[in-house]
Design a protein around this motif. Structure first.
Motif, PDB file in Angstrom:
ATOM      1  N   TRP A  85       0.803  -1.214   0.000  1.00  0.00           N
ATOM      2  CA  TRP A  85       0.000   0.000   0.000  1.00  0.00           C
ATOM      3  C   TRP A  85       0.840   1.270   0.000  1.00  0.00           C
ATOM      4  O   TRP A  85       0.442   2.273  -0.570  1.00  0.00           O
ATOM      5  CB  TRP A  85      -0.888   0.030   1.241  1.00  0.00           C
TER       6      TRP A  85
ATOM      7  N   PHE B 171      -5.592  -1.058   9.434  1.00  0.00           N
ATOM      8  CA  PHE B 171      -7.018  -1.362   9.364  1.00  0.00           C
ATOM      9  C   PHE B 171      -7.509  -1.988  10.671  1.00  0.00           C
ATOM     10  O   PHE B 171      -8.718  -2.096  10.891  1.00  0.00           O
ATOM     11  CB  PHE B 171      -7.295  -2.343   8.206  1.00  0.00           C
TER      12      PHE B 171
ATOM     13  N   TYR C  86     -13.341  10.895   1.313  1.00  0.00           N
ATOM     14  CA  TYR C  86     -14.339  10.215   0.487  1.00  0.00           C
ATOM     15  C   TYR C  86     -15.516  11.161   0.232  1.00  0.00           C
ATOM     16  O   TYR C  86     -16.323  10.934  -0.655  1.00  0.00           O
ATOM     17  CB  TYR C  86     -14.778   8.985   1.282  1.00  0.00           C
TER      18      TYR C  86
ATOM     19  N   LEU D 289     -19.652  -7.191  -3.181  1.00  0.00           N
ATOM     20  CA  LEU D 289     -18.443  -7.768  -2.593  1.00  0.00           C
ATOM     21  C   LEU D 289     -18.274  -9.220  -3.058  1.00  0.00           C
ATOM     22  O   LEU D 289     -17.179  -9.660  -3.425  1.00  0.00           O
ATOM     23  CB  LEU D 289     -18.601  -7.731  -1.083  1.00  0.00           C
TER      24      LEU D 289
ATOM     25  N   LYS E 256     -20.268   3.896  -5.279  1.00  0.00           N
ATOM     26  CA  LYS E 256     -19.009   4.444  -4.769  1.00  0.00           C
ATOM     27  C   LYS E 256     -18.376   3.479  -3.764  1.00  0.00           C
ATOM     28  O   LYS E 256     -17.177   3.214  -3.813  1.00  0.00           O
ATOM     29  CB  LYS E 256     -19.279   5.802  -4.124  1.00  0.00           C
ATOM     30  N   GLN E 257     -19.212   2.964  -2.865  1.00  0.00           N
ATOM     31  CA  GLN E 257     -18.693   2.071  -1.833  1.00  0.00           C
ATOM     32  C   GLN E 257     -18.159   0.775  -2.426  1.00  0.00           C
ATOM     33  O   GLN E 257     -17.080   0.304  -2.077  1.00  0.00           O
ATOM     34  CB  GLN E 257     -19.810   1.767  -0.829  1.00  0.00           C
ATOM     35  N   VAL E 258     -18.897   0.198  -3.329  1.00  0.00           N
ATOM     36  CA  VAL E 258     -18.542  -1.099  -3.894  1.00  0.00           C
ATOM     37  C   VAL E 258     -17.261  -1.049  -4.728  1.00  0.00           C
ATOM     38  O   VAL E 258     -16.581  -2.050  -4.885  1.00  0.00           O
ATOM     39  CB  VAL E 258     -19.748  -1.628  -4.718  1.00  0.00           C
TER      40      VAL E 258
ATOM     41  N   ASP F 181     -14.708   1.238  -4.128  1.00  0.00           N
ATOM     42  CA  ASP F 181     -13.613   1.858  -3.388  1.00  0.00           C
ATOM     43  C   ASP F 181     -12.680   0.749  -2.890  1.00  0.00           C
ATOM     44  O   ASP F 181     -13.034  -0.040  -2.008  1.00  0.00           O
ATOM     45  CB  ASP F 181     -14.184   2.666  -2.217  1.00  0.00           C
ATOM     46  N   LYS F 182     -11.486   0.704  -3.461  1.00  0.00           N
ATOM     47  CA  LYS F 182     -10.551  -0.389  -3.191  1.00  0.00           C
ATOM     48  C   LYS F 182     -10.249  -0.559  -1.711  1.00  0.00           C
ATOM     49  O   LYS F 182     -10.241  -1.657  -1.177  1.00  0.00           O
ATOM     50  CB  LYS F 182      -9.259  -0.104  -3.958  1.00  0.00           C
ATOM     51  N   GLU F 183     -10.020   0.549  -1.022  1.00  0.00           N
ATOM     52  CA  GLU F 183      -9.701   0.494   0.404  1.00  0.00           C
ATOM     53  C   GLU F 183     -10.863  -0.095   1.185  1.00  0.00           C
ATOM     54  O   GLU F 183     -10.684  -0.897   2.104  1.00  0.00           O
ATOM     55  CB  GLU F 183      -9.480   1.923   0.912  1.00  0.00           C
ATOM     56  N   ARG F 184     -12.077   0.313   0.820  1.00  0.00           N
ATOM     57  CA  ARG F 184     -13.258  -0.119   1.550  1.00  0.00           C
ATOM     58  C   ARG F 184     -13.506  -1.604   1.363  1.00  0.00           C
ATOM     59  O   ARG F 184     -13.724  -2.330   2.332  1.00  0.00           O
ATOM     60  CB  ARG F 184     -14.497   0.681   1.110  1.00  0.00           C
ATOM     61  N   TYR F 185     -13.444  -2.098   0.135  1.00  0.00           N
ATOM     62  CA  TYR F 185     -13.807  -3.503  -0.010  1.00  0.00           C
ATOM     63  C   TYR F 185     -12.705  -4.428   0.490  1.00  0.00           C
ATOM     64  O   TYR F 185     -12.991  -5.514   0.989  1.00  0.00           O
ATOM     65  CB  TYR F 185     -14.309  -3.870  -1.410  1.00  0.00           C
ATOM     66  N   ILE F 186     -11.466  -3.960   0.430  1.00  0.00           N
ATOM     67  CA  ILE F 186     -10.403  -4.785   0.985  1.00  0.00           C
ATOM     68  C   ILE F 186     -10.505  -4.836   2.509  1.00  0.00           C
ATOM     69  O   ILE F 186     -10.352  -5.894   3.126  1.00  0.00           O
ATOM     70  CB  ILE F 186      -9.031  -4.265   0.524  1.00  0.00           C
ATOM     71  N   ALA F 187     -10.777  -3.698   3.134  1.00  0.00           N
ATOM     72  CA  ALA F 187     -10.940  -3.683   4.591  1.00  0.00           C
ATOM     73  C   ALA F 187     -12.137  -4.536   5.005  1.00  0.00           C
ATOM     74  O   ALA F 187     -12.102  -5.238   6.020  1.00  0.00           O
ATOM     75  CB  ALA F 187     -11.108  -2.252   5.089  1.00  0.00           C
TER      76      ALA F 187
ATOM     77  N   GLU G 242     -11.400  -8.037   5.373  1.00  0.00           N
ATOM     78  CA  GLU G 242     -10.551  -8.390   6.520  1.00  0.00           C
ATOM     79  C   GLU G 242     -11.392  -8.563   7.776  1.00  0.00           C
ATOM     80  O   GLU G 242     -10.892  -8.950   8.824  1.00  0.00           O
ATOM     81  CB  GLU G 242      -9.483  -7.316   6.739  1.00  0.00           C
ATOM     82  N   ASN G 243     -12.683  -8.275   7.669  1.00  0.00           N
ATOM     83  CA  ASN G 243     -13.569  -8.474   8.799  1.00  0.00           C
ATOM     84  C   ASN G 243     -14.004  -9.933   8.793  1.00  0.00           C
ATOM     85  O   ASN G 243     -14.546 -10.429   7.802  1.00  0.00           O
ATOM     86  CB  ASN G 243     -14.775  -7.528   8.671  1.00  0.00           C
TER      87      ASN G 243
ATOM     88  N   TRP H  37     -19.604  -1.403   6.315  1.00  0.00           N
ATOM     89  CA  TRP H  37     -18.219  -1.272   5.870  1.00  0.00           C
ATOM     90  C   TRP H  37     -18.100  -0.170   4.848  1.00  0.00           C
ATOM     91  O   TRP H  37     -17.019   0.114   4.383  1.00  0.00           O
ATOM     92  CB  TRP H  37     -17.691  -2.607   5.303  1.00  0.00           C
TER      93      TRP H  37
END
Lengths: 328, 137, 478
Positions: A19, A79, A173, B75, B108-110, B112-118, B121-122, C478
């Motif tokens: 990253w 994260f 964002y 996702l 936008k959410q779907v 967003d690379k950071e969002r879907y990768i995070a 991780e859940n 999320w």
């Protein structure tokens, strides 16, 4: 070729997705982080980059790392909602031996970015929880929370300190950039810059701190200039459709004013001000190099070396770190 | 039955549809194809760029206009494609225009690379997504 | 007009922003799946209801999923403060509907709300009370109480609890953290529930003690059942609405809440507008009944304590100094060391050059963070964290600046000065030590059997509950 690849770190040494990369102030050491939850510190041995130390402890992806101005501390945003602080405790000043000294907790969701101010006493972190926390380093490596800034209406992607003043900028964002300053003990939002039509991924000040450049999911770059008389930041140049995909990273060199960007179309670009076309109110910037296929996947980060001009590092989703030289 | 597509084959929209049609809906005991959430006609694959990647665009139709699991379906689609497509492609997943109340927000959410990768991780979200994309027979 | 920005910032940052439950609240509703196979279609009728049409054509209207406020409080995956749920359940409209029934209506006014009204209308606190009396009489409301009265109980119980913790006669640790602020409590339960709860004082807030007094002590005096009383409080913040909705403050036996409805100061202004009341020109009703008022008839002034967030630090400090070391301390003897900002200060009791105990005041999220951090470190290293008592409040400047107070017309810029003006109106009162409140003394004798007794522990103390993060993937944002 105007952009020369002078170094590369890959092949099993790195995680799947890198990253961020950050240069130590000396310019000879590079830190990287990614989805293997670790921070890697690389040093040059004869002409090769070798792993000097691997820092473990985070429970999820490490998103960004930042060196303190004196290079003694490294902060890492993860994260896993915490920010770790590491100190070089080696007795030999040339040696690398980082120890975990503190864990900053409080954010409710993933921490996206961390940055030290120019004095090395303040630290800012930002998160998907829409807040920016300002911390002050105390003696005995403890940290005191000075402020919890609300204002952005969405996830905050990046924070960057002004090169000399105690002024913080953030990109979100929510498509805006905000500036924050301490006024009588309370941090307030001084300016909100609107112009992007999607997420602001990264921002960078120039060396004198009167210009800011931002890159966005909307595939454009915006250049902002501070007008002292009006006490306002205004947009002076737009490079729309600079890329066919989101632009993730941007960095303004403090050595020679060049700008490097990394994009989701796998390319890296170098930009400079086009002085002949610029006026007082409207500046022009042009792309001097667009290097396609710089990585085999999204370029996540590009950062100029602070000591050696025309050298920068990049990293991406292909799991490699590359060192480049701009040939003039 | 989806299989790993060979490295040197160019992918087309049928290949993409073949991978995602059998994804199970997180709520209902049906596949996305059965619920008409995904449709071959709403997939485009562009191999024409000079770069080594291909661009895939997928529109999907949530089951109801206020379906709160639309992001999760996005996702699942992305995860399964990432697993089974041979090399990294640029994937854009969007709501079919006019089929959801908050389609811009979700798009936008779907993507967003950071969002879907995070999100992946859940633990709980990862478990749910893996269950949905699991191939059963 | 939405109340979205009215909850304390600590609650807003704790787990999510305002969501309209009808759109995004995803409390899983149990659906009976009668048909394992086959597809069914769902259509939306004109009235907004959902009808499931199965393959054979049979239609079934689907039940609307509803959530209650308690669902909201218990679930940390979505919100604690579902704005529309709370606003609907405790709105001015609800209030007006309920006062038209057959119940006895009791309204409790907080001194902070009173000061805010004073500042807005430029009237003394006494005038505000007397004009409110007139207005409420017109609405058919029977009683108007002052939570300064119930606060005396809260101060006495807190002070006694501190002394017991200090002497280790109860098994609860120091530092003791004040418990009157529901924004702080909710945050602590959701974010630090695994270690911070034992430090929080078990004493109820003035609002909730008044609730207990009204429904269980006063009810008997007027020969009514607890459920025959509708108790409304007027408070400086919206977080108090959450507090009133806690399960711990609801009686299964009597089927009634201790506090039925909380209105913020600014909602009272809305009520005036709604009823077209010219408040400044209302006649003033003389105070005849002093029940549950801290009122000095001779001077026609209200009585209170120093400190517009309740004065916990000063009172407990003085009480403990006396009880433990036989020292007589006045408010003016307490010297503060101000920290990074005006919302953080500390003071230490010195005896013969030795530091005996240290009290601190921490208002606002950033200062709460630092306290919590210090406690966490001390818990893990087994060292004293440096404080023995902390008066914790979620809002910068404390309750006088609560999210439900009337704001200055000049906007945010003037707020600091405006808040100071409210503070000045707040201090237009006589000071009295809660130990000298004779009515409170009488109730302690007849109803509670003494300070921090078994009875007062049952009636004037409460519990806290750790709230787990939701593990339902369908709920996670999320």
């Amino acid at each position: 070729m105007p952009l020369e690849l002078i170094g590369s770190i890959s092949d099993g040494l790195c995680p799947e997705r890198i990253w961020h990369v950050a240069w130590h102030p000396s310019g000879d050491i590079l830190a990287s982080c990614g989805n293997d939850k670790q921070i890697q510190i690389w040093a040059k041995e004869q002409n090769k980059w070798v792993l000097a130390q691997s820092l473990e402890g985070h429970e999820q992806t490490v998103r960004r790392i930042a060196w303190s101005p004196n290079g003694k501390y490294l902060a890492a945003a993860s994260f896993d909602v915490t920010t770790s602080i590491w100190e070089n405790t080696s007795s030999d000043p040339q040696d690398i031996e980082f120890t975990h000294v503190s864990s900053l907790e409080g954010h409710n969701y993933e921490v996206k970015s961390v940055a030290w101010d120019s004095t090395g006493t303040l630290l800012a972190t930002c998160s998907r929880d829409k807040s920016i926390w300002i911390w002050e380093m105390q003696e005995d490596n403890e940290f005191e929370c000075l402020s919890i800034n609300s204002g952005h209406s969405q996830d905050i992607k990046c924070v960057a300190w002004h090169p000399t003043l105690e002024l913080l900028a953030s990109g979100s964002y929510d498509d805006t950039i905000k500036f924050w300053k301490d006024i009588d003990g309370d941090w307030e939002c001084l300016y909100t810059l609107s112009g992007h039509t999607s997420t602001v991924w990264d921002i960078s000040f120039n060396s004198t701190g009167d210009r800011l450049v931002s890159c966005s999911d909307d595939r454009s770059l915006l250049f902002w200039k501070y007008f002292e008389g009006a006490d306002k930041w205004k947009n002076v140049c737009k490079l729309v459709d600079h890329s066919s995909r989101p632009i993730f990273s941007i960095d303004w060199s403090h050595l020679n004013d060049k700008i490097c960007t990394g994009s989701g179309d796998d390319s890296i670009s170098i930009l400079e001000q086009d002085k002949s076309a610029s006026t007082a109110d409207s500046e022009q910037y042009k792309v001097t190099i667009k290097h396609e296929k710089a990585h085999n996947s999204d370029v996540n980060c590009t950062r100029w070396n602070p000591k050696y001009p025309n050298i920068f590092a990049s990293c991406g989703d292909d799991g490699t770190i590359k060192i480049w030289k701009v040939i003039e | 039955m989806s299989q790993m597509i060979m490295n040197n084959t160019l992918i087309d929209s049928i290949d993409v549809f073949d991978i995602i049609r059998s994804i199970k809906d997180p709520e209902f005991p049906n596949t996305l194809e059965e619920l008409n959430v995904v449709n071959e006609d709403l997939i485009t694959v562009d191999n024409s760029t000079e770069n080594d990647y291909c661009t895939i665009k997928i529109y999907f139709t949530p089951t109801v206009p206020h379906c709160h699991l639309a992001p999760t379906i996005g996702l699942c689609i992305r995860e399964k494609l990432n697993l089974l497509l041979p090399k990294k492609s640029k994937i854009e997943i969007l709501i079919k225009p006019g089929t959801h109340q908050t389609e811009d927000t979700i798009n936008k959410q779907v993507n967003d690379k950071e969002r879907y990768i995070a999100a992946m991780e859940n633990k709980e979200i990862k478990k749910l997504v893996l269950e949905c994309i699991e191939e059963t027979e | 007009m939405s109340g979205e920005d009215k909850f304390s910032s600590i609650l807003k940052l704790t787990d999510l922003d305002y969501i309209n439950p009808s759109q995004i609240c995803i409390k899983p509703v149990e659906i009976e799946k009668t048909k394992p196979n086959g597809t069914s279609k769902i259509k939306i009728e004109n009235d907004g209801s959902y009808v499931e049409v199965s393959e054979d054509g049979t239609e079934k209207t689907l039940e609307k999923a509803t959530i209650t406020l308690n669902d909201c409080l218990a679930c940390s995956g979505c919100i604690t403060s579902a704005e529309s749920v709370l606003i609907t359940a405790q709105s001015v409209q609800e209030f007006l509907t309920n006062i038209n029934g057959t119940k006895t209506i009791v309204v409790t006014l907080s001194p902070q709300s009173r000061a805010s009204l004073s500042n807005h209308f430029k009237l003394s606190p006494i005038s505000v009370y007397k004009k409110l009396s007139t207005f409420f009489n017109q609405l058919g409301i029977n009683y108007l109480f002052d939570s300064s009265f119930s606060r005396d109980f809260s101060l006495l119980e807190s002070a006694n609890e501190f002394v017991a913790r200090y002497k280790k006669t109860i098994d609860l640790p120091l530092p003791m953290l004040a418990s009157a602020c529901p924004g702080w409590i909710c945050y602590a339960e959701k974010t630090h529930g695994d270690y911070i709860l034992p430090y929080i004082s078990t004493t109820k807030s003035p609002q909730q003690i008044m609730g207990t007094l009204v429904k269980y002590y006063f009810s008997e005096k007027i020969n009514k059942k607890p459920s025959d009383i509708y108790h409304v409080t007027i408070m400086p913040c919206y977080d108090k609405k959450l507090e009133a909705s806690r399960n711990d403050f609801y009686s299964d036996i009597f089927n009634t809440k201790d506090v039925d409805c909380v209105l913020s100061t600014s909602e009272i202004l809305d009520l005036f507008k709604d009823k077209e009341i010219d408040f400044n020109n209302l006649a003033e009703t003389e105070i005849r009944d002093e029940t549950f008022l801290n009122y000095d008839r001779a001077n026609d002034k209200f009585i209170g304590v120093q400190g517009s967030s309740g004065g916990y630090l000063e009172f407990i400090y003085k009480y403990a100094a006396k009880e433990l070391f036989n020292l007589d301390i006045q408010n003016k003897d307490i010297e503060y060391k101000v920290g990074r900002n005006s919302d953080f200060k500390e003071t230490s009791l010195m005896v013969n050059g030795e530091k005996i105990f240290t009290f601190a005041l921490a208002y606002g999220f950033r200062n709460i963070q630092n306290i919590v951090r210090k406690i966490k470190i001390s818990t893990s290293t087994n060292k004293h964290c440096g404080y023995d008592f902390v008066e914790v409040m979620a809002c910068p400047s404390g309750c006088i600046n609560g999210g439900g107070q009337i704001k200055s017309e000049g906007g945010i810029k003037d707020n600091k000065a405006f808040t100071q003006d409210s503070e000045n109106y707040y201090n237009d009162q006589l000071m009295r030590d809660p130990q000298n409140n004779l009515v409170v003394k009488e109730i302690y004798n007849s109803w509670l059997n003494g300070y921090f007794s078994q009875d007062s522990n049952t009636k004037l103390h409460t519990e806290y509950h750790r709230i787990e993060k939701s593990t339902n993937a369908l709920n996670i944002k999320w």
